[in-house]
Structures are given as C-alpha cells and as structure tokens.
Design a protein around this motif. Structure first.
Motif, PDB file in Angstrom:
ATOM      1  N   ARG A   1      46.252  22.097 -40.265  1.00 48.94           N
ATOM      2  CA  ARG A   1      47.651  21.729 -40.515  1.00 48.94           C
ATOM      3  C   ARG A   1      48.528  22.019 -39.311  1.00 48.94           C
ATOM      4  NH1 ARG A   1      49.531  19.724 -45.015  1.00 48.94           N
ATOM      5  NH2 ARG A   1      51.694  19.988 -44.421  1.00 48.94           N
TER       6      ARG A   1
ATOM      7  N   GLY B   1      52.711  21.667 -38.540  1.00 52.66           N
ATOM      8  CA  GLY B   1      54.013  21.376 -39.152  1.00 52.66           C
ATOM      9  C   GLY B   1      54.748  20.301 -38.378  1.00 52.66           C
ATOM     10  N   ARG B   2      55.164  19.268 -39.097  1.00 55.59           N
ATOM     11  CA  ARG B   2      55.866  18.168 -38.432  1.00 55.59           C
ATOM     12  C   ARG B   2      57.369  18.372 -38.530  1.00 55.59           C
ATOM     13  NH1 ARG B   2      52.264  13.669 -41.386  1.00 55.59           N
ATOM     14  NH2 ARG B   2      52.867  15.053 -43.066  1.00 55.59           N
TER      15      ARG B   2
ATOM     16  N   PHE C   1      57.402  10.684 -46.318  1.00 58.68           N
ATOM     17  CA  PHE C   1      56.519  11.000 -45.188  1.00 58.68           C
ATOM     18  C   PHE C   1      56.036   9.752 -44.458  1.00 58.68           C
ATOM     19  CE2 PHE C   1      55.463  15.239 -47.315  1.00 58.68           C
ATOM     20  CZ  PHE C   1      56.464  15.866 -46.590  1.00 58.68           C
TER      21      PHE C   1
ATOM     22  N   PHE D   1      53.979  24.056 -41.932  1.00 62.90           N
ATOM     23  CA  PHE D   1      54.866  23.465 -42.936  1.00 62.90           C
ATOM     24  C   PHE D   1      55.650  22.310 -42.327  1.00 62.90           C
ATOM     25  CE2 PHE D   1      53.600  27.041 -45.248  1.00 62.90           C
ATOM     26  CZ  PHE D   1      53.988  26.882 -46.571  1.00 62.90           C
TER      27      PHE D   1
ATOM     28  N   ILE E   1      50.905  19.455 -50.484  1.00 63.07           N
ATOM     29  CA  ILE E   1      52.161  19.323 -49.762  1.00 63.07           C
ATOM     30  C   ILE E   1      52.651  20.723 -49.403  1.00 63.07           C
ATOM     31  CG2 ILE E   1      53.506  19.240 -51.909  1.00 63.07           C
ATOM     32  CD1 ILE E   1      55.352  17.206 -50.402  1.00 63.07           C
ATOM     33  N   HIS E   2      53.080  20.875 -48.180  1.00 60.63           N
ATOM     34  CA  HIS E   2      53.558  22.172 -47.699  1.00 60.63           C
ATOM     35  C   HIS E   2      54.797  21.888 -46.874  1.00 60.63           C
ATOM     36  CE1 HIS E   2      49.645  23.578 -49.035  1.00 60.63           C
ATOM     37  NE2 HIS E   2      49.169  22.498 -48.443  1.00 60.63           N
ATOM     38  N   ILE E   3      55.971  22.112 -47.451  1.00 64.66           N
ATOM     39  CA  ILE E   3      57.207  21.688 -46.793  1.00 64.66           C
ATOM     40  C   ILE E   3      58.232  22.813 -46.794  1.00 64.66           C
ATOM     41  CG2 ILE E   3      57.007  19.210 -47.198  1.00 64.66           C
ATOM     42  CD1 ILE E   3      58.663  19.519 -49.718  1.00 64.66           C
TER      43      ILE E   3
END
Lengths: 331, 694
Positions: A102, A104-105, A324, B402, B473-475
């Motif tokens: 992962r 982060g965007r 997204f 995130f 989902i990781h926000i």
C-alpha cells in the motif's frame, strides 16, 4: 604402470558416461576420493622397487590431475545445461499484474496545494491559516466592502449569525494579520471558501482558494506581475506569460483580473485565473499602516482552477466527490 | 450591456472593427462577453464592472474607447452629449401649467420631466426598431422604444406616463405607505412597505422608483398626452427594493450601479431631439427639474512620481493629464510633479489619489508593466509551527498507506457525528441549533443535506467508503470541524479489509482491525516525535464499547480510535469490521514537539530468549510490558509479542503469550548464563502478575 593407465581409462569412460553433475559427483568420489580408485593406487607404491617409486607416484599424480581436469570440464558443461533447464522450469510471466504494497495517494487538491506552498514558501511568503467560520468584519468590513455591498446578501453568502459567515474569500486572513503583525509582511494561505451558489460543472458552494499578499516599501504593480509570473510558471510551465486587465474588487486599488497564456496549453489563448491588485489604501490606513511609506499587493485564485486547467478536468464537482476513479488518476 | 457597432459609430469615428474595439474596451476594464452578428451587424455584449454604472451606455463606452485609442475621434454627437444636449426651450415655463413635481423623500436626489401633447403613439421607425431588436429589446411603441433607446445610448433610465391617467396630473416622489398596492407593468401586484420608494400621482403609487412603471398609467396606442420622467435615485434604495420584490430591469441595473445625476435633463433633451426628428412635433415648452441634492464631486491631487512608483512604470505629467482629460476629469491645476483634478459627476467611484493612479495606469496600458520581483529581506517562508506539524502528520498518514480524501464541510446530521442526537422536526434558524445544541447550522442552506457544519470527519469517510464500494479501503481526511465550542483541525481515519488490492496470488494478508489502525497512529506519533498512549473508552455510542480507546498524543487527549459500533454499522450499511479514528490536533498547539533522542548503538552481538507464559486474559498487556521493561533493565534491547494463543491446553479465562526478549550489552558480550539470568529475572517478575511459564 599399466594399472595406472587402466584406472585412468576407466575414469575417463565413467566421466564421459555421466549424464548429470550428480553422476559426476559419484565418479569423483569413486576415483578421486580419499579412498578412491586413483588415490588407492598409491597404496601399492610401497611394494615397488625404490627406483620405480618416484616414477609411479608421478604417473598417478598426472593421471589424477588429468582426470580432475576432465571432470571439472564436464561439470562446467553439464552445469550450464542444468541451470538452463532450471531457469526454464522457473520461468514467470512478467506481464502478470504487479503486487504493490500500500502506498497512500494524495488528493489532487493536496498535490496542488503542496506545489503552491513550495513555490510561495520559497519566495519568502509565510503560510498562515485563518478560520473558515469568519467574523463579518474580517470577511467584509476589513476588506473595504461598502455597507450594503451585494456580496453580503444571504443569497450569496452563508450566514450562521449576523456576525458569523462562512468566509467567502481567503482574503479574510488579511485583517487578522494586519491586527497583530507589522510590515514588512509576506503571507499566504490556502483554504476552503464558501458561496451560496447552485452546484453544477463549473460552480460549487465550496471551493479552495490561495490568497497571497505582501507589504513593504515601494511595492508596485510590477512586483505583483513578477510574483504572479513566477507563481504561474511554477504551476503551468516556464513559457507562461501574465496579462493584467483592469477589474474591480473592493480590497484592491488598482484592481486587476489576471490571465495567463502559454503556447502549449489553452491554444495560446488568455485564460483568466483570478483577481489581484495593490492592497487598497483604505485597508492599510484602517490598520495604521502609513501609505506614504508602505504599499502592498494581493492576489487570489481558486485552487481547483489549477488542476482543471493543467489537466483539462471539466467538472468542478469531482474535487469533493472522493471517487477513486478520479483521484487515482493523479497520484 | 449590448450595443451595435453602428450605435458606437454614432459617437466615435473609428476605423477599428468590432473585435479591435472590444479588445480596447476589455483592456480598459469593460470586458467583452461576446460579439454576435444580428441582422447583418456585429453586436457587442460588454460586461460592466459593479462600480462603473457609467459604462452601461454607448456614451460611457465611447468615452473609454476614445481615452484608450488615439486613432479614434469623437463625433459631433459625442461632443453634444458631453455638452449635455443643450435645449433651446430650457428657460420656457409652459410646462408648469400642465403638471408639477414634488420630492418628499431623500432617496430621490433629482426629478425632471417633460410633457408631450397631441401624440400619436404608433410604431417607431424601422431603424429604431432594428437597433432595439439587435440589442435584444422588443419594440413596443414610439414612446416606449425611445425611452429604451435613449437609456442604452446615454445611460439614463426614462419612463413615460400617460398623463391623462394621473390623478391630479402631477407627480409626487415619496416612500410607500404600509400595505399600499401597486400593479407593475409585468402584471404583478405588490404590497408595499414604507422603505419602498414610489412615484405617485395625487392619489396612488404609480411606479416603483427606478425599477418599473405601473400598469394603469402605462402609455398605449391611444395615449395623447405623456409625462416623461428622468430622475436620479439613491442606488442602495433601488437595490433593496428590487431584491425584495424579485424584479430586475435595465433601469434598476443602472440605478444600482449609479447613474450620472447631471445627465438627467440631458437625457430628456436627447429624447426630445429624436422625437422631433422622427415626428416633426415639439413638446410642451420647458423642463421641470427638481434637484434638491447637489451631485458629489471631489477635488483630488495625484503625484506623478507616486503614480509611477505604484504602477511600476514611468508616466509623464503630460500623459497623465491627457488620460484624465479624456476620461472627463476637469484639470484644476498642474505642477511639474502633480495634477489637481475635479472628478466628473458620473464617476462616484473616484475618491482618492490611488483611484486616479488606477485611471492613469489602465489608460496607459497594464501590458506596459514589466515583471519585477520584490526586493528586501524575507522571512523563512512556508508553513511554520502548528501548520508545519499538521503537514507532517498528514504526510505520515500517507506514508502509512492511507489514501487522502477531501469532502464537504456542509452536510446533514449523521450517526457518526460527535455527540450525535437524532434530528427532530422543527429546526431553528442559523447559529447554535435549538435541537442540536452543539451543532452549527447555516441560516439559509441550499438543501437539508448541507445545513450543518460537520463536527466530525467520520461521516464523510463513510460516504467515501460507500461511494467507492470497495472491500478494502484505507482512507483519511484532514480538515476543519465546527461545533459550538469552536473550529478545530481534525484528522480522521477509516480502515477496512486487506491492505493489498485483490491479489491473484493467494497470500495470508493482514486485515484491518483495531490493532492495525493503532499501529498506524503509533507510526504517525513516532514520525513527529510525540509519545502516544491509548486508554480504554466505553461510552461513545459510535464505537464498539469493548474495542475503543482514547488517544493521548503528547500529553493531550486528542480523540478516539475503535471499531464501529455494530448498530451504527448496520444503520449506515457499513461493514461491521470497519475501524475508525478521529483526532483533533489543536491541543498539540500547546505541545512542544519532541526532539529524537539518540542512543549509541552497541557493536556487541545480541542474544534472544523466547518465553511463553500463561496469564489471565484480563491482565492488560501494557502491565505485562511495563513489568518486562522494569525487570529486563538496560540490557533488554527489544521485546516483542509474537503469539497469542487460547484454546486447547489453556485453561478458561487464560491465554498464552509468546514473547521474544532480545538482550544486548554495551561494550561487552553477554555470556549464555548471563542472558539466561536476565530471562529468569523477567519471568520471576511476571509471576508477580499471576503468570506461569508454559
């Protein structure tokens, strides 16, 4: 001596017969190991006459090194082939999808804000924040709005109380700064602004604004144009030109609308970015700043405008939708 | 404001085409909206700035073009317009036998009238009808068309009353009586209030001053006698009335932006000129002109050196003088470095020297301003202090994997709001809501879905979760929240599902739970060098009561972390496995951010000892950890929990914890016996918590 030749021949035959490096390891052990057939020949040396002992020893050693050399040669030959076979069995389809850990965007508005902060920060403008829910006096009075200005209507501005509005412009920071800080000043902010507007492709009730201002001795429209030029080039590329057109905003005099053009974007047309000008002397005087000594400039623009123009985004609503499919196009 | 090229050429002699003219006007500040071709001629649509009512006319735009473009010349008509269309019957008193005008309100600063008799109010001539059609006006009759045309030409709204329909055949300008009724030309009947200004006859209101005439006194084909009104009204009064009554007219548009009070009689005269030209008839002699309030002008001095300094380009006295003269300023005096002027009556926006500097600058041309960078010492730019800290926290959240979202501050109430109360009927106005005492509500929301300012970011995160319909989902979002206690900066997290996208290679991936989010917060705290601690919290209805904790960052209580309450998850159609955190960062303004502490690194080898203990489940790990740390002393370099087991072989209410202990001594090798002794020391200490070695 014949005995040596016979064992050597036997070893060579075995080496040639081996089909794998594993076979060769067996051959190696059989002939060259401590108790192997070639090494074993040395045990018989004691039974030989003294004058033949050196000759026999030399013959065994020679045979050993010849066999060893041949063996190593064969190992190398077979190993190449075996590795190649191994590689074949380990072949992967490099076009299968990557498996990313992962990452982060950042939101596209954040990417733009970062760029703004880097640019203006590096020109010595200090980043400061101020409230979204703002006192009427900072949003309007402090910015030289005449009483009864149309922008103050409830149709245009979100009121919470008579004296509390959702700021309609980040310029509301100015009065707060002037109350507590003395010139020379270089300040900017980025934040949300609110207008009581119907939402469509090009309008939203909430959008972001960058507001930048400075006060020093002898600040002129040329400094404004130069700073805006640098800013616009940092946002849109080195070939950007800036144009001023007279316009009216209560908080600047002279007031201009500034547009940019670049040969690459917008077909070389002038595209308006925002409002700017010299800070209105009424504002400076209101905060006890001597307009004979100091002058200042201010400019503002919608943050969303920057990615919209740079990337051709055609719908303002995307920026708050958190889809997204949109956000992942930028980071 | 629309005008045809030929209307402009009545006032300006020029060889420029419509586009070139529009470019000049744009660069004076009157921006071109568009040029369209109507009935074979270009029509310019020009945007008028809010403070420049004088530009809403052919005359006004001609003045700007003439000032800007030296190749253009004024026509004879332009010169007469600047001389206010002098009329030969100016001193005639005949009109006073026909009617009278009385002003009873301060919101009317001038009222002038002419009277026309023996009228034939038929259709107007083709040239006039065509021009009106070209600028989007509907031709009606000669009188109405001429009032419209003159307004577009010189900027002064006019109104024609049928004089025979006026009670007492006279005009009174006054404030409306409470409840007074008036039916306007559009057929709407308005009930008026005393703050509405009206034109009245002897008995009734007959027009809304500066906005629209009344139906009963409208001119028609049968009108034979007409009173033509030209007046000046205070702009704020007109704006307020037309907003309240929901009317918008070409007249109100101009009065709101202000009209030249000195053009009032000139416009009557221009109307009369055209009327006589078309019909051959003359009006009743003379003009009534009631003018109680003198126009405002200012005497101002502009210093040329100051103008050059502020504009960033060199201007000469001669240039400045010619620019100002062309714009209608009266030159009162000139010195080598200054000019004293009187402002024209149509330029109420010019109040001080800087306003004159703008005039000089925009005529001279902003394109001549060079680019220069400000000199002088500068502070360290960019974010500082708290703003820098929030940036660092945001960046750490991104590094933890995130995704950042940005959502609206204005929204509806939501079960994940802080202190959520079910919305009840009968909502109050703005401010602190009666029904939701901690919430901020806007007075006139666009829709109920955006009536409240959010007091937590969590609801918006769940919106994003639902919108994207993803299993994993990781926000996070960082932004402002609002409550009756004030405005705060919050960072909020939502995490659910695996940490890798759907994978084609089966793996045992970790899945978001309380501990993954806790680990994220620990990483973030570490990145800004602040200690972080978690304390069990059971009373927030949004969170699972036994899987929720307060977050203490630095020494400040900053928020909550936990799994969503199953009932809230159900009512919001969210996965019950969702974990959330909301941290309010403002308390960190009072926190001195830590400096990393450096420990020298031992070059000696480490030795690891694993222990497995059986211990009651209700002993918090934090206690076990504290015990290990104390007992391990300085030689305990690291420790970590690597297995938690309950089930077969473990008594009820107990679990087995496998803990790795890593010992290392500075500048000395630990012997096996020494490491064992350290381990035994830890084990002994743990037995005091009721632990037994497995």
């Amino acid at each position: 001596m014949e005995q040596v030749t016979a064992v050597q021949t036997e070893a060579i035959t075995a080496i040639n017969a081996a089909r794998s490096t594993d076979d060769l390891r067996v051959v190696e052990l059989e002939f060259l190991g401590k108790s192997g057939k070639l090494s074993g020949l040395m045990k018989g040396i004691g039974a030989l006459p003294n004058d033949q002992k050196p000759l026999f020893g030399a013959a065994v050693n020679q045979a050993k090194s010849q066999v060893e050399a041949l063996l190593n040669q064969r190992i190398q030959d077979l190993k190449g082939g075996e590795l190649n076979r191994q590689f074949e069995t380990e072949r992967i389809d490099i076009t299968l999808p990557g498996r990313a850990p992962r990452y982060g965007r950042e939101h596209v508005l954040q990417l733009t804000t970062n760029k703004i902060k880097r640019t203006l920060g590096s020109m010595g403008f200090v980043y400061q924040e101020s409230p979204e829910l703002e006192h009427f006096r900072y949003n309007f009075d402090a910015l030289n709005y005449p009483p009864d200005h149309p922008a103050m209507d409830e149709q245009d501005t979100f009121y919470v109380e008579d004296d509390l509005v959702l700021r309609t412009q980040c310029t509301a920071l100015q009065g707060r700064v002037f109350e507590t800080q003395k010139p020379p000043l270089r300040v900017f902010t980025v934040g949300r602004t609110f207008r009581n507007e119907a939402v469509d492709r090009t309008h939203n009730h909430t959008f972001h604004q960058v507001d930048c201002f400075m006060i020093d001795r002898g600040i002129s429209m040329a400094h404004l144009k130069g700073t805006l030029g640098e800013f616009a080039r940092a946002m849109f590329g080195p070939e950007v030109n800036v144009r001023f057109r007279p316009d009216f905003f209560p908080f600047v005099e002279p007031g201009v609308d500034y547009a940019i053009s670049t040969p690459k974007l917008f077909n070389g047309k002038w595209v308006e970015l925002g409002g700017a000008g010299l800070i209105h002397p009424n504002i400076l005087e209101r905060y006890g700043i001597d307009t004979r000594e100091f002058s200042g400039f201010a400019f503002g623009l919608g943050v969303e405008r920057i990615p919209m123009m740079a990337y051709g985004i055609d719908d303002l609503r995307h920026f708050f939708d958190n889809d997204f499919r949109f956000l992942s196009q930028f980071a | 404001m629309k005008l045809t090229l030929s209307m402009l050429k009545d006032y300006v002699e020029t060889n420029l085409d419509a586009q070139a003219i529009a470019n000049h006007l744009t660069m004076t500040g009157f921006e071109l909206e568009e040029i369209t071709e109507v009935e074979g001629e270009p029509v310019l649509d020009i945007n008028i700035m809010a403070n420049r009512g004088d530009g809403a006319s052919v005359l006004g735009l001609s003045r700007e073009l003439l000032a800007k473009d030296p190749s253009s010349r004024p026509t004879e008509l332009y010169t007469r317009a600047t001389n206010r269309f002098p009329a030969s019957d100016a001193h005639n008193r005949d009109i006073w036998a026909k009617t009278s005008v009385e002003i009873q309100t301060a919101s009317c600063t001038r009222y002038a009238a002419r009277v026309f008799e023996n009228l034939h109010n038929g259709p107007s001539p083709e040239w006039l009808q065509r021009r009106l059609r070209q600028i989007g006006q509907r031709p009606i009759s000669l009188l109405v068309d001429l009032t419209n045309y003159v307004m577009f030409e010189v900027g002064q709204p006019l109104h024609a009353f049928d004089l025979n329909t006026l009670a007492g055949e006279r005009i009174i300008v006054r404030q409306a009586e409470a409840g007074e009724k008036l039916t306007t030309l559009d057929g709407t009947t308005h009930e008026l209030q005393p703050h509405h200004m009206v034109i009245a006859d002897a008995d009734h209101a007959i027009a809304l001053a500066g906005i629209m005439g009344g139906e009963p006194t409208e001119v028609s084909e049968s009108t034979t006698r007409c009173l033509l009104e030209s007046a000046h009204f205070v702009n704020t009064s007109v704006r307020r009335t037309r907003k309240e009554l929901g009317l918008f007219t070409e007249a109100s548009y101009r009065f709101e932006r202000s009209v030249d009070p000195e053009g009032v009689v000139a416009s009557l005269n221009r109307f009369t000129e055209l009327y006589t030209e078309i019909t051959g008839e003359k009006p009743v002699g003379g003009v009534i002109d009631v003018y109680p309030t003198a126009p405002q002008t200012h005497e101002l001095t502009v210093f040329i050196r100051r103008a050059s300094t502020l504009l960033g380009m060199d201007i000469t006295v001669e240039q400045a003088q010619s620019y100002l003269e062309n714009l209608g300023f009266t030159i009162l005096g000139i010195s080598p470095d200054s000019i004293e002027v009187q402002t024209p009556t149509w330029r109420i926006d010019i109040l001080r020297e800087e306003d004159l500097i703008e005039e000089i600058g925009r005529v001279h041309g902003y394109e001549k301003i060079p680019e220069a960078l400000p000199i002088g010492s500068t502070p360290i730019g960019g974010p500082q202090g708290f703003e820098l800290l929030t940036d660092q926290i945001r960046e750490a959240a991104l590094r933890s994997g995130f995704d950042q979202v940005v959502s609206h501050s204005l929204r509806d109430l939501h079960p994940l709001d802080s202190d959520f109360l079910s919305p009840s009927l009968g909502r109050g106005g703005g401010g602190v809501d009666d029904q939701q005492p901690s919430r901020i509500r806007v007075r006139q929301p666009h829709s109920p879905e955006m009536a409240y300012l959010r007091n937590s970011i969590l609801p918006s995160l769940t919106d994003a979760q639902r919108k994207n319909n993803l299993d994993n989902i990781h926000i996070f979002e960082i932004g402002r929240i609002h409550s009756s206690e004030g405005e705060f900066t919050q960072i909020a997290f939502l995490s659910n599902g695996t940490f890798e996208e759907q994978s084609w290679r089966p793996t045992d991936q970790s899945t978001a739970d309380f501990f993954t989010l806790k680990g994220t917060l620990e990483q973030i705290a570490h990145s800004v060098n602040l200690p972080i601690a978690f304390k069990r919290h059971t009373s927030d209805p949004r969170f699972h009561p036994t899987r929720c904790a307060k977050v203490i960052l630095g020494n400040q209580d900053v928020g909550l972390i936990g799994q969503i309450h199953p009932l809230v998850a159900e009512s919001s159609s969210l996965p019950a496995t969702t974990v959330l955190a909301e941290l309010t960062l403002d308390p960190l303004k009072h926190e001195v951010t830590g400096i990393p502490t450096y420990h020298s690194i031992s070059r000696n080898p480490a030795s690891r000892r694993d222990i497995a203990i059986l211990i009651k489940k209700d002993v918090p790990f934090a206690e076990i950890e504290a015990t290990i740390l104390t007992a391990g002393g300085p030689d305990l370099e690291r420790h970590w929990l690597f297995d938690v087991y309950e089930g077969k072989g473990v008594p009820d209410g107990f679990h087995s914890l496998a803990i790795a202990l890593q010992f290392r001594r500075m500048n000395a090798n630990l012997k096996d016996e020494e490491s064992n002794a350290l381990r035994d020391q830890v084990v002994t200490a743990l037995t005091s918590l009721g632990a037994t070695l497995r």
